[in-house]
Motif scaffolding. Structure first.
Motif, PDB file in Angstrom:
ATOM      1  N   LEU A 156       0.851  -1.181   0.000  1.00  0.00           N
ATOM      2  CA  LEU A 156       0.000   0.000   0.000  1.00  0.00           C
ATOM      3  C   LEU A 156       0.891   1.236   0.000  1.00  0.00           C
ATOM      4  O   LEU A 156       1.904   1.276   0.684  1.00  0.00           O
ATOM      5  CB  LEU A 156      -0.911  -0.004   1.224  1.00  0.00           C
ATOM      6  N   MET A 157       0.499   2.238  -0.783  1.00  0.00           N
ATOM      7  CA  MET A 157       1.338   3.426  -0.920  1.00  0.00           C
ATOM      8  C   MET A 157       0.665   4.710  -0.441  1.00  0.00           C
ATOM      9  O   MET A 157       1.331   5.621   0.009  1.00  0.00           O
ATOM     10  CB  MET A 157       1.777   3.600  -2.375  1.00  0.00           C
ATOM     11  N   ASP A 158      -0.661   4.800  -0.535  1.00  0.00           N
ATOM     12  CA  ASP A 158      -1.353   6.001  -0.090  1.00  0.00           C
ATOM     13  C   ASP A 158      -2.823   5.674   0.159  1.00  0.00           C
ATOM     14  O   ASP A 158      -3.348   4.688  -0.359  1.00  0.00           O
ATOM     15  CB  ASP A 158      -1.242   7.119  -1.125  1.00  0.00           C
ATOM     16  N   ILE A 159      -3.468   6.512   0.966  1.00  0.00           N
ATOM     17  CA  ILE A 159      -4.875   6.327   1.296  1.00  0.00           C
ATOM     18  C   ILE A 159      -5.501   7.703   1.466  1.00  0.00           C
ATOM     19  O   ILE A 159      -4.858   8.618   1.988  1.00  0.00           O
ATOM     20  CB  ILE A 159      -5.052   5.462   2.565  1.00  0.00           C
ATOM     21  N   ILE A 160      -6.742   7.851   0.994  1.00  0.00           N
ATOM     22  CA  ILE A 160      -7.495   9.078   1.211  1.00  0.00           C
ATOM     23  C   ILE A 160      -8.894   8.706   1.674  1.00  0.00           C
ATOM     24  O   ILE A 160      -9.392   7.627   1.393  1.00  0.00           O
ATOM     25  CB  ILE A 160      -7.565   9.978  -0.044  1.00  0.00           C
ATOM     26  N   GLU A 161      -9.520   9.619   2.405  1.00  0.00           N
ATOM     27  CA  GLU A 161     -10.892   9.422   2.837  1.00  0.00           C
ATOM     28  C   GLU A 161     -11.812  10.071   1.812  1.00  0.00           C
ATOM     29  O   GLU A 161     -11.555  11.183   1.343  1.00  0.00           O
ATOM     30  CB  GLU A 161     -11.100  10.051   4.217  1.00  0.00           C
ATOM     31  N   THR A 162     -12.887   9.384   1.470  1.00  0.00           N
ATOM     32  CA  THR A 162     -13.850   9.912   0.508  1.00  0.00           C
ATOM     33  C   THR A 162     -14.954  10.686   1.235  1.00  0.00           C
ATOM     34  O   THR A 162     -15.084  10.581   2.461  1.00  0.00           O
ATOM     35  CB  THR A 162     -14.465   8.778  -0.330  1.00  0.00           C
ATOM     36  N   ARG A 163     -15.735  11.417   0.493  1.00  0.00           N
ATOM     37  CA  ARG A 163     -16.807  12.230   1.097  1.00  0.00           C
ATOM     38  C   ARG A 163     -17.862  11.398   1.795  1.00  0.00           C
ATOM     39  O   ARG A 163     -18.554  11.874   2.683  1.00  0.00           O
ATOM     40  CB  ARG A 163     -17.458  13.101   0.040  1.00  0.00           C
ATOM     41  N   ASP A 164     -18.019  10.136   1.391  1.00  0.00           N
ATOM     42  CA  ASP A 164     -19.012   9.268   2.020  1.00  0.00           C
ATOM     43  C   ASP A 164     -18.407   8.450   3.168  1.00  0.00           C
ATOM     44  O   ASP A 164     -18.958   7.438   3.562  1.00  0.00           O
ATOM     45  CB  ASP A 164     -19.660   8.354   0.984  1.00  0.00           C
ATOM     46  N   SER A 165     -17.273   8.899   3.706  1.00  0.00           N
ATOM     47  CA  SER A 165     -16.568   8.266   4.834  1.00  0.00           C
ATOM     48  C   SER A 165     -15.967   6.911   4.476  1.00  0.00           C
ATOM     49  O   SER A 165     -15.670   6.118   5.365  1.00  0.00           O
ATOM     50  CB  SER A 165     -17.481   8.128   6.053  1.00  0.00           C
ATOM     51  N   GLY A 166     -15.787   6.642   3.199  1.00  0.00           N
ATOM     52  CA  GLY A 166     -15.058   5.459   2.764  1.00  0.00           C
ATOM     53  C   GLY A 166     -13.594   5.824   2.558  1.00  0.00           C
ATOM     54  O   GLY A 166     -13.157   6.930   2.890  1.00  0.00           O
ATOM     55  N   TYR A 167     -12.837   4.900   1.989  1.00  0.00           N
ATOM     56  CA  TYR A 167     -11.409   5.113   1.775  1.00  0.00           C
ATOM     57  C   TYR A 167     -11.012   4.595   0.408  1.00  0.00           C
ATOM     58  O   TYR A 167     -11.531   3.592  -0.051  1.00  0.00           O
ATOM     59  CB  TYR A 167     -10.586   4.402   2.862  1.00  0.00           C
ATOM     60  N   VAL A 168     -10.102   5.291  -0.227  1.00  0.00           N
ATOM     61  CA  VAL A 168      -9.511   4.843  -1.480  1.00  0.00           C
ATOM     62  C   VAL A 168      -8.031   4.603  -1.195  1.00  0.00           C
ATOM     63  O   VAL A 168      -7.350   5.465  -0.633  1.00  0.00           O
ATOM     64  CB  VAL A 168      -9.669   5.893  -2.601  1.00  0.00           C
ATOM     65  N   VAL A 169      -7.560   3.427  -1.588  1.00  0.00           N
ATOM     66  CA  VAL A 169      -6.176   3.030  -1.333  1.00  0.00           C
ATOM     67  C   VAL A 169      -5.509   2.745  -2.666  1.00  0.00           C
ATOM     68  O   VAL A 169      -6.122   2.142  -3.558  1.00  0.00           O
ATOM     69  CB  VAL A 169      -6.127   1.755  -0.454  1.00  0.00           C
ATOM     70  N   CYS A 170      -4.270   3.172  -2.821  1.00  0.00           N
ATOM     71  CA  CYS A 170      -3.512   2.788  -4.007  1.00  0.00           C
ATOM     72  C   CYS A 170      -2.258   2.066  -3.558  1.00  0.00           C
ATOM     73  O   CYS A 170      -1.823   2.183  -2.417  1.00  0.00           O
ATOM     74  CB  CYS A 170      -3.176   3.989  -4.886  1.00  0.00           C
ATOM     75  N   GLY A 171      -1.693   1.288  -4.447  1.00  0.00           N
ATOM     76  CA  GLY A 171      -0.504   0.526  -4.122  1.00  0.00           C
ATOM     77  C   GLY A 171       0.107  -0.088  -5.348  1.00  0.00           C
ATOM     78  O   GLY A 171      -0.179   0.311  -6.476  1.00  0.00           O
ATOM     79  N   ALA A 172       0.942  -1.077  -5.129  1.00  0.00           N
ATOM     80  CA  ALA A 172       1.653  -1.738  -6.216  1.00  0.00           C
ATOM     81  C   ALA A 172       1.835  -3.199  -5.859  1.00  0.00           C
ATOM     82  O   ALA A 172       1.747  -3.592  -4.704  1.00  0.00           O
ATOM     83  CB  ALA A 172       3.008  -1.079  -6.438  1.00  0.00           C
ATOM     84  N   ARG A 173       2.091  -3.992  -6.873  1.00  0.00           N
ATOM     85  CA  ARG A 173       2.334  -5.410  -6.672  1.00  0.00           C
ATOM     86  C   ARG A 173       3.552  -5.808  -7.486  1.00  0.00           C
ATOM     87  O   ARG A 173       3.695  -5.453  -8.637  1.00  0.00           O
ATOM     88  CB  ARG A 173       1.133  -6.237  -7.113  1.00  0.00           C
ATOM     89  N   ALA A 174       4.446  -6.553  -6.846  1.00  0.00           N
ATOM     90  CA  ALA A 174       5.637  -7.056  -7.522  1.00  0.00           C
ATOM     91  C   ALA A 174       5.310  -8.415  -8.132  1.00  0.00           C
ATOM     92  O   ALA A 174       4.594  -9.197  -7.530  1.00  0.00           O
ATOM     93  CB  ALA A 174       6.780  -7.196  -6.533  1.00  0.00           C
ATOM     94  N   TYR A 175       5.818  -8.682  -9.303  1.00  0.00           N
ATOM     95  CA  TYR A 175       5.560  -9.953  -9.968  1.00  0.00           C
ATOM     96  C   TYR A 175       6.838 -10.773 -10.056  1.00  0.00           C
ATOM     97  O   TYR A 175       7.710 -10.486 -10.864  1.00  0.00           O
ATOM     98  CB  TYR A 175       5.003  -9.729 -11.381  1.00  0.00           C
TER      99      TYR A 175
END
Length: 186
Positions: A156-175
């Protein structure tokens, strides 16, 4: 300055002004546990929240039979004064060699905190990202651990809270790279 606590056991909070002059320098060494901070966020009230790791074995550097670390949160006021410190462990099985670290923290609309990080199990060779929620006093509310197969796991690299009190997470995966991250992520 002389300290009986080794430099590896200190956490520093340094605040600079617009001319890069030091306005505050706070050094924490409340005990002899190994503490590390990996992230920090300024809170809406002007204070700060730090996130990292605390070694709960007291012997990380002398190769113990098992390693236990916990996620660490430190809440500071606007001038770096300590408000509270909390640590969080997600497993109680001491037969496992576990490393658990908090990597990033944000303040949420309810003045609580969302933390993400990872757990590493050296016995099963797995890394599992997690997201954890606390209230404004650092009291644990909930966690979500994302199980993974082996050390080639998502980060996981970053997270933000959405207006509806949810969360959006971004990240990466190594293959396929051993220990991941030796080559570009997608």
């Amino acid at each position: 300055e002389y300290s009986l606590v080794s430099p590896e056991n200190n956490i520093y909070f340094l605040k600079l002004n617009e001319n890069y002059d030091t306005t505050y320098l706070v050094k924490f060494h409340e005990d002899t546990l190994t503490k590390r901070c990996w992230g920090m966020t300024r809170c809406k009230d002007g204070g700060y929240i730090l996130v990292g790791t605390i070694d709960s074995t007291h012997s990380e550097y002398i190769y113990p039979d098992y390693i236990r670390t916990q996620t660490l949160l430190i809440r500071l006021d606007s001038i770096g004064g300590l408000t509270w410190t909390k640590s969080y462990a997600f497993t109680s099985n001491t037969s496992l060699s576990n490393l658990q670290t908090g990597d990033h923290v944000i303040e949420t609309w309810d003045k609580g905190f969302i933390v993400f990080g990872q757990t590493l199990n050296y016995m099963s060779h797995t890394i599992s990202p997690f997201i954890m929620k606390t209230d404004s006093l650092g009291n644990f509310k909930w966690k979500q651990i994302f199980p993974s197969g082996n050390f080639n796991s998502p980060a996981l690299m970053d997270i933000i809270e959405t207006r509806d009190s949810g969360y959006v997470v971004c990240g990466a995966r190594a293959y396929g790279e051993e220990f991941g991250g030796l080559y570009p992520y997608d």
